[in-house]
Design a protein around this motif. Structure first.
Motif, PDB file in Angstrom:
ATOM      1  N   ARG A   1       0.834  -1.210   0.000  1.00 46.17           N
ATOM      2  CA  ARG A   1       0.000   0.000   0.000  1.00 46.17           C
ATOM      3  C   ARG A   1       0.866   1.256   0.000  1.00 46.17           C
ATOM      4  O   ARG A   1       0.593   2.217  -0.722  1.00 46.17           O
ATOM      5  N   ARG A   2       1.908   1.244   0.818  1.00 45.86           N
ATOM      6  CA  ARG A   2       2.790   2.408   0.903  1.00 45.86           C
ATOM      7  C   ARG A   2       3.565   2.615  -0.401  1.00 45.86           C
ATOM      8  O   ARG A   2       3.764   3.752  -0.841  1.00 45.86           O
TER       9      ARG A   2
ATOM     10  N   ASP B   1       2.499   1.685  -3.386  1.00 46.26           N
ATOM     11  CA  ASP B   1       1.519   2.182  -4.352  1.00 46.26           C
ATOM     12  C   ASP B   1       1.302   3.682  -4.184  1.00 46.26           C
ATOM     13  O   ASP B   1       1.250   4.426  -5.165  1.00 46.26           O
ATOM     14  N   GLU B   2       1.172   4.123  -2.936  1.00 41.55           N
ATOM     15  CA  GLU B   2       0.994   5.548  -2.668  1.00 41.55           C
ATOM     16  C   GLU B   2       2.212   6.342  -3.149  1.00 41.55           C
ATOM     17  O   GLU B   2       2.078   7.382  -3.802  1.00 41.55           O
ATOM     18  N   MET B   3       3.401   5.829  -2.850  1.00 45.92           N
ATOM     19  CA  MET B   3       4.633   6.504  -3.259  1.00 45.92           C
ATOM     20  C   MET B   3       4.720   6.611  -4.782  1.00 45.92           C
ATOM     21  O   MET B   3       5.034   7.670  -5.321  1.00 45.92           O
TER      22      MET B   3
ATOM     23  N   ASP C   1       2.269   6.558  -6.956  1.00 45.21           N
ATOM     24  CA  ASP C   1       1.268   7.516  -7.442  1.00 45.21           C
ATOM     25  C   ASP C   1       1.793   8.948  -7.318  1.00 45.21           C
ATOM     26  O   ASP C   1       1.662   9.754  -8.252  1.00 45.21           O
ATOM     27  N   LEU C   2       2.378   9.260  -6.169  1.00 43.01           N
ATOM     28  CA  LEU C   2       2.931  10.599  -5.960  1.00 43.01           C
ATOM     29  C   LEU C   2       4.120  10.853  -6.886  1.00 43.01           C
ATOM     30  O   LEU C   2       4.255  11.945  -7.458  1.00 43.01           O
TER      31      LEU C   2
END
Length: 105
Positions: free
Chosen positions: A71-72, A74-76, A78-79
């Motif tokens: 999850r982390r 994926d978030e990274m 995306d950013l």
């Protein structure tokens, strides 16, 4: 017991053995299967069961951490993707290398 048996089946077979030993302790005592032996086997069984339970808990925690890590990431990503897109829109091609971008528009 063979190596192909699962841990749970080995624990179950040992539980059956302990029940049988308790039921026939008097006949087996003359063969060295006395109360001290049964106590040692019971303790070893309990230790193995506890270790297996702990192992299952560690596996669950590992799966939770794997999901959290994904999850982390994926978030990274995306950013990162958003930042890369904005750099490519706002800045000239010559400056892209400064951001680690090597492809062209």
């Amino acid at each position: 017991m063979t190596k192909e048996q699962t841990i749970l089946s080995k624990l179950g077979r040992t539980e059956e053995m302990l029940a049988g030993l308790a039921a026939h302790a008097e006949q087996l005592a003359r063969r060295g299967i006395d109360a001290a032996f049964i106590t040692k086997l019971t303790t070893a069984h309990g230790n193995a069961r506890d270790a297996h339970t702990e192992q299952l808990a560690f596996k669950a925690r590992m799966m939770e951490k794997t999901n959290e890590c994904q999850r982390r990431l994926d978030e990274m990503l995306d950013l990162y993707s958003e930042a890369r897109k904005q750099v490519k829109i706002e800045l000239p091609t010559e400056t892209w290398r400064e951001f680690g971008i090597v492809n062209q528009r």
